[in-house]
Scaffold this motif. Structure first.
Motif, PDB file in Angstrom:
ATOM      1  N   ARG A  29      -0.530  14.045   4.475  1.00  0.00           N
ATOM      2  CA  ARG A  29       0.305  13.141   5.131  1.00  0.00           C
ATOM      3  C   ARG A  29       1.692  13.045   4.077  1.00  0.00           C
ATOM      4  O   ARG A  29       1.435  13.344   3.467  1.00  0.00           O
ATOM      5  N   ASN A  30       2.193  12.540   5.013  1.00  0.00           N
ATOM      6  CA  ASN A  30       3.090  12.099   4.073  1.00  0.00           C
ATOM      7  C   ASN A  30       4.560  11.122   5.146  1.00  0.00           C
ATOM      8  O   ASN A  30       4.596  11.066   6.076  1.00  0.00           O
ATOM      9  N   TYR A  31       4.577  10.038   4.597  1.00  0.00           N
ATOM     10  CA  TYR A  31       4.543   8.340   5.489  1.00  0.00           C
ATOM     11  C   TYR A  31       6.333   8.155   4.860  1.00  0.00           C
ATOM     12  O   TYR A  31       6.451   7.512   5.038  1.00  0.00           O
ATOM     13  N   ASP A  37       5.531  14.851  -4.032  1.00  0.00           N
ATOM     14  CA  ASP A  37       5.035  15.715  -4.658  1.00  0.00           C
ATOM     15  C   ASP A  37       5.968  16.438  -6.129  1.00  0.00           C
ATOM     16  O   ASP A  37       5.954  17.498  -5.812  1.00  0.00           O
ATOM     17  N   ARG A  82       1.212  -0.972   0.312  1.00  0.00           N
ATOM     18  CA  ARG A  82       0.158  -0.081   0.292  1.00  0.00           C
ATOM     19  C   ARG A  82       0.666   0.832  -0.138  1.00  0.00           C
ATOM     20  O   ARG A  82       1.012   2.361  -0.641  1.00  0.00           O
ATOM     21  N   THR A  83       1.365   1.464   0.957  1.00  0.00           N
ATOM     22  CA  THR A  83       3.330   2.276   0.646  1.00  0.00           C
ATOM     23  C   THR A  83       3.438   2.708  -0.724  1.00  0.00           C
ATOM     24  O   THR A  83       3.700   3.822  -0.967  1.00  0.00           O
ATOM     25  N   LEU A 137       1.714   9.538  -4.440  1.00  0.00           N
ATOM     26  CA  LEU A 137       0.751  10.615  -4.436  1.00  0.00           C
ATOM     27  C   LEU A 137       1.676  11.795  -2.479  1.00  0.00           C
ATOM     28  O   LEU A 137       1.194  12.905  -2.958  1.00  0.00           O
ATOM     29  N   HIS A 138       2.125  10.973  -2.101  1.00  0.00           N
ATOM     30  CA  HIS A 138       2.310  11.944  -0.919  1.00  0.00           C
ATOM     31  C   HIS A 138       4.160  12.416  -1.198  1.00  0.00           C
ATOM     32  O   HIS A 138       4.559  13.126  -1.287  1.00  0.00           O
ATOM     33  N   ALA A 172       2.406   1.695  -3.790  1.00  0.00           N
ATOM     34  CA  ALA A 172       1.265   2.558  -4.004  1.00  0.00           C
ATOM     35  C   ALA A 172       0.954   3.963  -4.000  1.00  0.00           C
ATOM     36  O   ALA A 172       0.051   4.434  -5.389  1.00  0.00           O
ATOM     37  N   THR A 173       0.674   4.660  -2.478  1.00  0.00           N
ATOM     38  CA  THR A 173       0.436   5.662  -2.676  1.00  0.00           C
ATOM     39  C   THR A 173       1.576   6.891  -2.800  1.00  0.00           C
ATOM     40  O   THR A 173       2.051   7.134  -2.194  1.00  0.00           O
ATOM     41  N   GLU A 174       2.973   6.021  -3.022  1.00  0.00           N
ATOM     42  CA  GLU A 174       4.417   6.688  -2.741  1.00  0.00           C
ATOM     43  C   GLU A 174       4.330   7.566  -3.770  1.00  0.00           C
ATOM     44  O   GLU A 174       4.143   9.048  -3.064  1.00  0.00           O
TER      45      GLU A 174
END
Lengths: 671, 435
Positions: free
Chosen positions: B23-25, A116, A106-107, A113-114, A109-111
């Motif tokens: 959020r930024n993980y 930018d 999941r991380t 998005l985070h 897959a959403t990398e």
């Protein structure tokens, strides 16, 4: 190995005292590893264990029984799970492993998005002629910057700072010290620090006691300027934007950033040289002129630890690794020591980094925990060390130009800035100045340490090009493309595209926290204060299974011995049958641990005799080796592309970084 | 040269809630992740222990010990309790008041159960037989006389259970006798429909039946526990026993798992609860240990995930279904030997009836708030629970979650028991080694 104590083989003190040259370090890395880096034993273990297992302090954090392991995803492969016969345990472990895998996926897959990408700063050459970006001036960059970004570019000219106050301070200093100093030498050199939220800029003038707390975006003084009238050697913000600490001539003081009022005087921190703060542990560190490192818990006012370096006045400003909280001190004899309050008697590791005269000038560690960067006073070199293998530098580079390095800092994106003592020179490299082929995560990394001239991303001269300007400190501003430079003429804030993290996290300190959020964050910081024992080279040791460190070391040694022997024996047996079958066969034969220089006729004769002996263990090893080779051949013939890649230990192209651990891990399980 | 400097829309960030939810993980922005999570888990565990207040209320009034409890299948707060002097009380616990008290029997009440539709309440005593009562709808409206009475002839009753299925006005129930027989009754008839007996056992061997339970999904299956240490499985269709197993000591109560309906737990005198699979009765699936007195009562939560036990050592323990050790232990200074425990039908509460004549209501999770939670509170609680689960085996969290303060006498008894068991094991090992 503290300087006071001696190692088992007694090489430590002699090497440090003698001050071996840099070439020594690169030539015989294994010896240096044994002598200088604390963890004796193997370098990074191949089976995915933590790099410094024996360094973790004895504490109650460890798991005392095998239960639902936290490290399941790393520790247990599918095959290993299949071998577990206890049904409930297998199910529990499998659930944990699946959960970890899913989280990683999941991380991954959403990398996107985070991170930018649209917002992040960059400098991109558009033609072959524009390949060099170092010459870009601030004017060029400011022209391309938005109104928001332009606020990061300003100059505080503090040279014409109140002359009367300055002379007063100078007179006081002259009285207090026996040596006669001229006013010229007492030019204010400013230490610059940003708060964790990046909202506050803190400036401390070294010789004039001038302290400024600035909300730099709004260009607003948060507190009235302080004119302390004595030396301010270092300043640092504490856990919130509301408190800061100064290392003054005799003691460390804590001030309120809103009013400028003095709140505390920490008398146990006498004659401090440098300060640092661990915001998750609420620990204030100072190192004094006798080389004693002190940790004070600012929430309780008690001393957490006291570490004696026994190396006298430090030559570098104290640095703290944001990754694991380990403090790095640099000394006159060229040694960099790594300290944790959990083990105050001895440093966790020490590196003989810059043995030439003058010692270590500056130390920095990056946020990802990958690199430690050191700079020497007189050798003019910057060395980048892999934080997991401190026995030899990953890369050494020698910045061209005059002056020695006075200060280093790393940005959130891994950029490295260095400030120089001459002509206000500041240089910035990307990726800590490490070329791609030496990156620790590079698939085909060159193993020998390299040395070359690295093209900086950007460089400048601050202080209007005056010759006498010395840079005192460089500091990257978090979450912004801003580099703050404190120098003898004041302070300059420059734009460095690509330096800051483009996306912040609302749960961590960030520039856009509201008042309520700030209050809540302060309460949370107190509630979730980490104990000093949680500082170790590997910050993820909590929840791992505790084992006797000595036994572990013995096992590792035996394993490597057996492996080396097995490979040596198998090489002879297998070489004629297969051609290049194994991927770990290509290096030179590992030398025996006991082997010394020169000829050894008796030993050679014995070894020759030993060759004809039929040994059960050897035969078993040979069989195992053959079986492995045939299995690999089969796998290759089957032509499973991805699986083959994985079994070779390589991560397939284009795979997100978060999933890399699984590939590495599967490969280690296969072996 | 393409140059771009990091820029943000400050207006958006200052005037909207974007900045509070961004959020930024990336791991670099969250250093010490493991240590911080551990710290949070530790805080959560401490908070859990600090807020643990399991006792909700106490219903007082019986003149003798409470030996049987029954809950209404529909109305959560309606509870019936039967005492040693034959008094039957019906409580509405939400109001904290007594709705009815009747001197139902002359002797001790040995069985109490409700019909599945919640219309009738059956009570049973040794000599006087079974009485069926109407569950009171409101305060004081109930008759003082039973709606019907079923006499025991030839043998005294010692246990009772009502089938979980019934038609509109009738119910099937079973009674166990002191002669080791199982009688099956129907509310339409005054005589038992069927008398079941373990055909394999000789008549003189058959001893008092301590409890009988209908299978939760198959009405023709029954299980019983006996004073002769045996657990038996009866099938009405075969008119006899279909299996039995012998336990180390007297079996006091038997309970079916309502979800995994093949699992059967037995409370025994040797301080343990044994869970059997009804397909392999001779094999013990799991053992629940921890009591230092005979376990007198066992009951499953309606979710089948947990079971509670009441014991002669005056403790109530809660076990996860397959766990060996108790999750929690409840006691009060005045609570004496616990003869009956029941989960409420929503699994949030636990009832215990003890020798001191009181019915106590406990929370199933000692520290969870009883009021409805806001979604945010719910999420925070879930997060804390997940963290506690993750670090349940680590250091201080493990200690906090597992350690319970016990009354001094229980603590000493437990220590002595551990020593005895260890010594026994040591002896066995040595004997094995030297034989």
């Amino acid at each position: 190995m503290s300087a006071g104590g001696s190692d088992a083989d007694g090489r430590v003190t002699s090497r440090v005292g003698r001050g071996g040259t840099d070439d020594d370090l690169s030539r015989d890395s294994s010896q240096v590893w044994k002598a200088y880096a604390r963890p004796a034993g193997q370098p990074v273990p191949p089976d995915g264990e933590s790099p410094h297992p024996e360094l973790c302090p004895e504490s109650s954090f460890r798991m005392s029984a095998v239960g639902a392991s936290i490290d399941v995803a790393r520790a247990v492969s599918d095959e290993a799970l299949g071998r577990i016969r206890h049904g409930t345990l297998r199910r529990t472990l499998k659930q944990a492993a699946d959960a970890a895998r899913e989280a990683a996926q999941r991380t991954a897959a959403t990398e996107l998005l985070h991170f930018d990408a649209d917002r992040a700063g960059l400098v991109q050459p558009e033609s072959e002629l524009e390949k060099r970006t170092a010459h870009l001036t601030q004017r060029d960059i400011v022209q391309c910057a938005s109104g928001y970004a332009r606020r990061g570019r300003f100059i505080l000219d503090l040279e014409s700072y109140d002359a009367a106050r300055a002379s007063n301070a100078a007179r006081k200093l002259a009285q207090s010290s026996s040596s006669v100093r001229s006013l010229q030498q007492l030019a204010p050199s400013y230490r610059a620090r940003y708060s964790a939220s990046s909202r506050v800029l803190l400036l401390g003038g070294r010789h004039n006691g001038h302290v400024v707390v600035l909300d730099w975006r709004a260009k607003r003084l948060m507190a009235p300027e302080l004119h302390l009238g004595e030396t301010v050697r270092d300043v640092t913000m504490l856990h919130s934007d509301g408190l800061f600490a100064t290392a003054q001539h005799r003691y460390v003081y804590i001030y309120d950033a809103a009013t400028g009022a003095q709140i505390h005087c920490l008398r146990e921190h006498a004659y401090p040289q440098s300060l640092a703060f661990l915001r998750h542990h609420l620990l204030l560190l100072s190192i004094n002129e006798a080389g004693v490192l002190r940790y004070t818990d600012v929430s309780r006012g008690t001393q957490a630890a006291e570490c004696s370096t026994h190396l006298g006045r430090p030559t570098a400003y104290l640095a703290v690794s944001p990754y694991n909280g380990v403090a790095l001190t640099g000394h006159r004899n060229g040694v960099v020591q790594l300290w944790s309050p959990a083990a105050p008697a001895e440093p966790l590791a020490q590196i003989l980094a810059h043995p030439s005269a003058g010692g270590v000038a500056a130390v920095a560690a990056d946020a990802s925990g990958r690199w430690v960067v050191t700079a020497g006073v007189s050798d003019g070199r910057v060395k980048v060390w892999d934080a997991r293998r401190l026995f030899a530098p990953l890369h050494t580079h020698r910045p061209v130009g005059g002056g020695s390095i006075t200060s280093l800092d790393t940005s959130q994106t891994g950029m490295l800035a260095a400030g120089f003592s001459a002509a206000g020179r500041v240089t910035v490299w990307r990726q800590a100045g490490v070329p791609d082929e030496h990156h620790p995560d590079a698939p085909h990394r060159r193993s020998e340490p390299s040395s070359s001239i690295i093209e900086p991303v950007w460089q400048t001269r601050v202080g209007h090009g005056r010759s006498g300007v010395a840079v005192c400190s460089v500091a990257f501003c978090p979450y912004e493309d801003v580099l703050g430079i404190g120098h003898s003429g004041g302070f300059e804030s420059c734009l460095v595209p690509g330096a800051g993290a483009s996306q912040f996290d609302a749960r961590e300190p960030n520039p856009f926290m509201g008042k309520r959020q700030r209050r809540e964050a302060e309460v949370r910081a107190l509630l979730e204060k980490l104990p000093p024992e949680s500082i170790a080279l590997d910050p993820n040791f909590i929840g791992t299974v505790e084992r006797d460190p000595r036994q572990r070391q013995r096992e590792a040694r035996r394993r490597s011995h057996v492996r080396a022997q097995g490979e040596e024996d198998c090489r002879g047996a297998v070489e004629e049958e297969t051609t290049g079958g194994g991927d770990d066969q290509d290096g030179a034969a590992p030398r025996s641990r006991r082997q010394t220089r020169g000829r050894n006729p008796i030993g050679n004769r014995l070894r020759r005799r030993q060759k004809n002996v039929i040994d059960d263990k050897l035969i078993a090893l040979r069989r195992r080796r053959e079986r492995q080779l045939t299995q690999r051949e089969h796998a290759r013939h089957r032509g499973a592309g991805a699986a083959d890649d994985a079994s070779d230990g390589d991560v397939p192209e284009g795979m997100p970084r978060a999933l890399a651990a699984f590939y590495r891990h599967r490969s280690s399980a296969d072996r | 040269m393409r140059i771009h400097v990091l820029s943000r829309s400050e207006k958006e960030l200052r005037q909207t809630t974007v900045a509070a939810s961004t959020r930024n993980y990336h791991p670099d922005l969250h250093p010490f992740e493991r240590a911080r999570e551990y710290q949070r888990a530790l805080n959560a565990a401490k908070l859990e222990r600090a807020l643990a207040q399991p006792l909700v209320t106490t219903a007082e009034g019986h003149c003798d010990g409470v030996y049987r409890l029954a809950t209404h299948p529909r109305r959560l707060a309606d509870v019936a309790s039967g005492a040693g002097d034959g008094e039957l009380r019906v409580w509405r616990l939400s109001r904290g008041c007594l709705w009815r008290n009747t001197q139902a029997h002359g002797g001790m009440i040995v069985g109490l159960s409700s019909s599945a539709d919640g219309r009738l309440l059956f009570s049973c005593s040794g000599d006087s037989g079974v009485c069926a009562w109407e569950w009171p709808e409101s305060f004081g409206d109930a008759p003082q006389q039973p709606s019907s009475v079923f006499r025991a002839r030839g043998s005294a009753f010692s246990a009772l259970d009502v089938a979980l299925e019934n038609s509109a006005s009738t119910a099937t129930f079973a009674t166990g006798t002191e002669a080791g027989q199982l009688w099956l009754w129907h509310t339409d008839r005054s005589e038992p429909m069927l008398r079941l007996q373990d055909a394999a056992a000789a008549t003189e061997e058959l001893a008092l039946i301590t409890s009988v339970r209908f299978h939760p999904s198959d009405a023709s299956l029954l299980s019983s526990s006996g004073a002769d240490r045996r657990v038996r499985l009866f099938d009405v269709r075969q008119r006899g026993s279909v299996g039995n197993t012998r336990l180390p000591m007297r079996a006091n109560e038997v309970a079916w798992n309502p979800m995994d309906t093949y699992l059967l737990s037995v409370a025994t005198d040797d301080h343990n609860v044994y869970t059997h699979d009804m397909r392999r009765l001779d094999r013990v699936r799991s053992t629940q240990v921890g009591h230092v007195g005979a376990v007198l009562s066992v009951h499953y939560s309606p979710t089948g995930r947990e079971l509670c036990t009441g014991s002669y050592d005056s403790l109530v323990r809660i076990y996860p279904t397959h766990a060996r050790q108790a999750r929690d232990v409840y006691y009060t200074r005045r609570m004496q030997r616990v003869f009956a425990v029941r989960f409420s039908s929503d699994a949030h509460y636990l009832l215990s009836g003890s020798d001191d004549g009181n019915v106590r209501v406990w929370k199933t999770h000692a520290s969870e708030p009883l009021r409805p939670l806001l979604p945010r509170e719910r999420r925070a609680l879930d997060h804390a629970n997940a963290l506690k689960r993750k670090f349940s085996q680590v250091g201080e969290v493990r200690r906090l979650l597992r350690q319970r303060h016990l009354p001094r006498r229980v603590h000493h008894a437990l220590r002595q028991k551990h020593q005895e068991l260890a010594s026994r094991q040591r002896k066995a090992e040595r004997r094995e080694r030297h034989s």
